[in-house]
Design a protein around this motif. Structure first.
Motif, mmCIF file in Angstrom:
data_model
loop_
_atom_site.group_PDB
_atom_site.id
_atom_site.type_symbol
_atom_site.label_atom_id
_atom_site.label_comp_id
_atom_site.label_asym_id
_atom_site.label_seq_id
_atom_site.Cartn_x
_atom_site.Cartn_y
_atom_site.Cartn_z
ATOM 1 N N LEU A 180 0.827 -1.204 0.000
ATOM 2 C CA LEU A 180 0.000 0.000 0.000
ATOM 3 C C LEU A 180 0.868 1.264 0.000
ATOM 4 O O LEU A 180 0.555 2.241 -0.684
ATOM 5 C CB LEU A 180 -0.935 0.009 1.209
ATOM 6 N N ALA A 181 1.947 1.244 0.773
ATOM 7 C CA ALA A 181 2.849 2.404 0.791
ATOM 8 C C ALA A 181 3.430 2.664 -0.600
ATOM 9 O O ALA A 181 3.626 3.819 -0.999
ATOM 10 C CB ALA A 181 3.960 2.185 1.806
ATOM 11 N N LEU A 182 3.678 1.595 -1.352
ATOM 12 C CA LEU A 182 4.207 1.746 -2.704
ATOM 13 C C LEU A 182 3.184 2.360 -3.661
ATOM 14 O O LEU A 182 3.557 2.863 -4.724
ATOM 15 C CB LEU A 182 4.677 0.390 -3.240
ATOM 16 N N LEU A 183 1.902 2.319 -3.309
ATOM 17 C CA LEU A 183 0.871 2.940 -4.143
ATOM 18 C C LEU A 183 0.792 4.447 -3.933
ATOM 19 O O LEU A 183 0.154 5.150 -4.721
ATOM 20 C CB LEU A 183 -0.499 2.312 -3.845
ATOM 21 N N LEU A 184 1.419 4.946 -2.863
ATOM 22 C CA LEU A 184 1.435 6.388 -2.625
ATOM 23 C C LEU A 184 2.360 7.057 -3.637
ATOM 24 O O LEU A 184 3.363 6.473 -4.050
ATOM 25 C CB LEU A 184 1.905 6.687 -1.201
#
Length: 289
Positions: A227-231
């Motif tokens: 999810l952090a990589l989707l930021l």
């Protein structure tokens, strides 16, 4: 989390005005839907979002009623009112033991238990205040999260409060002591309101660190990293973390491929580290034998 929910997370994160509450609720839905319990008893993402938004609206209604009755004249009285309702009557606060619980970083659980990490309680304060027409900003101190009641970025009068301790008011010396415990020097720039995506990244970082200390929760660390990589902004190191977690959770080929892609990025400025990552990738592929 379904692919549809991840698409929604990515779209919200990359929108013009990302909502940290919605993003944290979507992140929590990932954990809820990934729970090994009876899937028939798990709420859908939409049901979870609706229930949590309703809870925030109820708290905001209580704040609006208190404002109408007391008519606070400035940020200090407004902060005292918020503390009386959220920290007092509604009992939102934190304890040291909350740092040991994953639920302390999941917004639906924080709303249910009225307990959580400083960043989550600050998010509740700011979200409820916004719904009640008040101005409250999260302040991301090193090692601790507090709120500003008023607008420190707009030149207006404001006061600082600590939702983790029920809304206790803080002066500058209190903040200096808080910052000193983390080993950082204090500077006025630390009182700049936190940006929404920085808040979400920090929440996901807390989840990743919680899981990293518990190897049996590698899949929790994996979804938080993904999810952090989707930021739109995130540390490049997250790509290697995800690759290593893929290997740890049994996807040796997928993890090895991610490591090799990351090594290509490192080639330009850190060839020694790139070589080490390629060795990790080779080792991952050998685990298939």
């Amino acid at each position: 989390m379904t692919e549809q929910s991840r698409t929604r997370f990515r779209t919200e994160a990359r929108g013009e005005h990302p909502d940290p509450v919605l993003l944290c609720l979507l992140a929590a839905a990932e954990h809820t839907l990934g729970d090994p319990g009876d899937s028939a008893e798990q709420p859908s993402p939409d049901a979870l979002l609706t229930a949590c938004q309703a809870a925030l609206d109820r708290h905001a209604a209580a704040i609006r009623k208190a404002v109408a009755e007391r008519r606070p004249s400035g940020p200090e009285e407004t902060a005292a009112l918020l503390a009386a309702v959220l920290g007092g009557r509604e009992r939102f606060h934190g304890r040291q033991s909350d740092y040991l619980r994953l639920e302390s970083s999941l917004l639906p659980e924080v709303l249910r238990r009225r307990r959580g990490l400083p960043i989550m309680l600050s998010l509740v304060w700011s979200a409820v205040a916004a719904r009640a027409g008040l101005t409250v900003h999260g302040i991301a101190l090193p090692g601790h999260f507090i709120v500003a009641v008023g607008d420190p970025g707009g030149g207006d009068e404001y006061v600082l409060a600590d939702p983790f301790h029920g809304g206790r008011l803080l002066d500058v010396s209190d903040v200096e002591r808080l910052v000193a415990t983390s080993g950082h020097p204090f500077s006025p720039e630390l009182l700049t309101p936190a940006q929404p995506l920085d808040t979400v990244l920090r929440v996901l970082g807390n989840i990743r660190r919680w899981a990293a200390d518990r190897p049996e929760h590698a899949r929790t660390q994996l979804w938080a990293a993904e999810l952090a990589l989707l930021l739109p902004r995130h540390p490049a190191q997250l790509r290697l973390e995800r690759a290593e977690l893929l290997v740890k959770t049994g996807d040796f080929l997928g993890g090895a491929a991610e490591m090799e892609d990351y090594a290509k990025i490192l080639d330009a400025f850190d060839p020694e580290s790139a070589a080490k990552v390629r060795l990790e990738a080779r080792s991952a592929r050998h685990r298939l034998n």
